[in-house]
Design a protein around this motif. Structure first.
Motif, mmCIF file in Angstrom:
data_model
loop_
_atom_site.group_PDB
_atom_site.id
_atom_site.type_symbol
_atom_site.label_atom_id
_atom_site.label_comp_id
_atom_site.label_asym_id
_atom_site.label_seq_id
_atom_site.Cartn_x
_atom_site.Cartn_y
_atom_site.Cartn_z
ATOM 1 N N GLY A 33 112.437 7.027 64.082
ATOM 2 C CA GLY A 33 113.675 7.470 65.739
ATOM 3 C C GLY A 33 112.688 7.799 66.934
ATOM 4 N N ASN A 55 122.249 -3.942 65.378
ATOM 5 C CA ASN A 55 120.982 -4.353 66.273
ATOM 6 C C ASN A 55 121.136 -5.712 66.979
ATOM 7 O OD1 ASN A 55 118.914 -3.134 63.709
ATOM 8 N ND2 ASN A 55 118.574 -4.997 62.734
ATOM 9 N N GLN A 96 108.540 2.579 70.801
ATOM 10 C CA GLN A 96 109.694 2.157 70.155
ATOM 11 C C GLN A 96 109.511 0.969 70.778
ATOM 12 O OE1 GLN A 96 112.543 4.098 73.107
ATOM 13 N NE2 GLN A 96 113.221 4.863 71.206
ATOM 14 N N LYS A 117 112.710 -1.733 65.186
ATOM 15 C CA LYS A 117 114.377 -2.071 65.443
ATOM 16 C C LYS A 117 114.779 -2.174 64.355
ATOM 17 C CE LYS A 117 118.611 -2.091 67.605
ATOM 18 N NZ LYS A 117 119.344 -2.387 69.254
ATOM 19 N N SER A 133 123.386 2.127 72.708
ATOM 20 C CA SER A 133 122.561 3.280 72.469
ATOM 21 C C SER A 133 122.742 4.218 73.193
ATOM 22 C CB SER A 133 121.621 2.405 73.683
ATOM 23 O OG SER A 133 122.620 3.066 75.372
#
Length: 255
Positions: free
Chosen positions: A64, A137, A73, A78, A143
């Motif tokens: 990450g 997810n 990203q 993810k 976040s």
């Protein structure tokens, strides 16, 4: 360069898969005590599995970070990260707890009456980890902080158990021979993963002490615990992490 974070994520998955192989190939042999035959598991490969979980956690931390630094990203990254995490920090801890439960039952008088039904609760850990990762997810509130304990924290906690049994700091090893304690640990971990408790993340937006004192305190406690407690530092830090999150819950943010 955009594939570098994905490579790190796949390295996480590789370590998790290797940990499973170590656990499955922990050799068993028959030992006789007082004229009674017992099946004994050589725990050495399980210690190697613990090391693989730690290595998976390192790769999970850096994938990450690298993605943010390289600004690559992506939704695929993810999803890939969650798929790797469910193996390394869900399936592997479940298998470790399965082995610990089996070893604990080996010490009971009714060992020959124990069935896989007694050991199956350990497999709730990967189930709840998968649910937690799927929810993560889809949840846009996570976040900047977590809701529920993240699966890597659970994975690293459980991975420390075989090492505590091996090195026995502060005479803690015998507690892992108590089946009811192991059941309680399984229940608590499953609940914490899917709970609605806001949990601290180590993502720093700035380095203000006022904004980040729980993070700085957690880092200081971790360093001090490692120096003083050895492998017993992992359960200590995990408990401290949960308590700090309860005392100073991160503010909810909607994106």
């Amino acid at each position: 360069m955009k594939q570098v974070p994905n490579i790190l994520t796949l390295a996480n998955l590789f370590c998790g898969a290797l940990a499973i192989i170590f656990i499955l190939h922990a050799p068993e042999y028959i030992a006789t005590f007082d004229g009674v035959d017992y099946t004994v598991v050589n725990p050495a490969p399980i210690y190697w599995a613990s090391g693989m979980v730690v290595l998976a956690g390192i790769f999970d931390f850096f994938d990450g970070m690298v993605a943010r630094l390289l600004k690559v990203q992506s939704p695929m990254g993810k999803e890939l990260d969650s798929l790797a995490d469910v193996v390394s920090f869900g399936v592997v801890p479940g298998m470790i707890l399965f082995r610990l439960l089996r070893s604990a039952y080996m010490q009971t008088p009714d060992v020959f009456d124990v069935s896989y039904v007694n050991l199956a609760p350990a497999l709730l850990v990967p189930c709840f980890a998968a649910y937690r990762l799927a929810k993560f997810n889809l949840d846009t509130r996570q976040s900047e902080h977590f809701i529920g304990v993240p699966t890597p924290a659970v994975g690293l906690l459980v991975a420390s158990f075989p090492l505590i049994v091996l090195y026995n700091p502060f005479n803690l090893a015998h507690y892992f021979g108590n089946v009811w304690l192991l059941y309680a640990i399984i229940v608590v971990l499953c609940y914490l993963m899917v709970s609605s408790i806001p949990m601290i993340s180590l993502k720093f937006k700035n380095f203000s002490v006022q904004d980040n004192w729980p993070r700085f305190l957690l880092i200081a406690l971790t360093i001090g615990a490692i120096l003083l407690l050895g492998f017993a530092a992992v359960p200590f830090v995990f408990v401290a992490y949960v308590l700090l999150s309860l005392v100073k819950p991160p503010k909810a943010t909607t994106h």
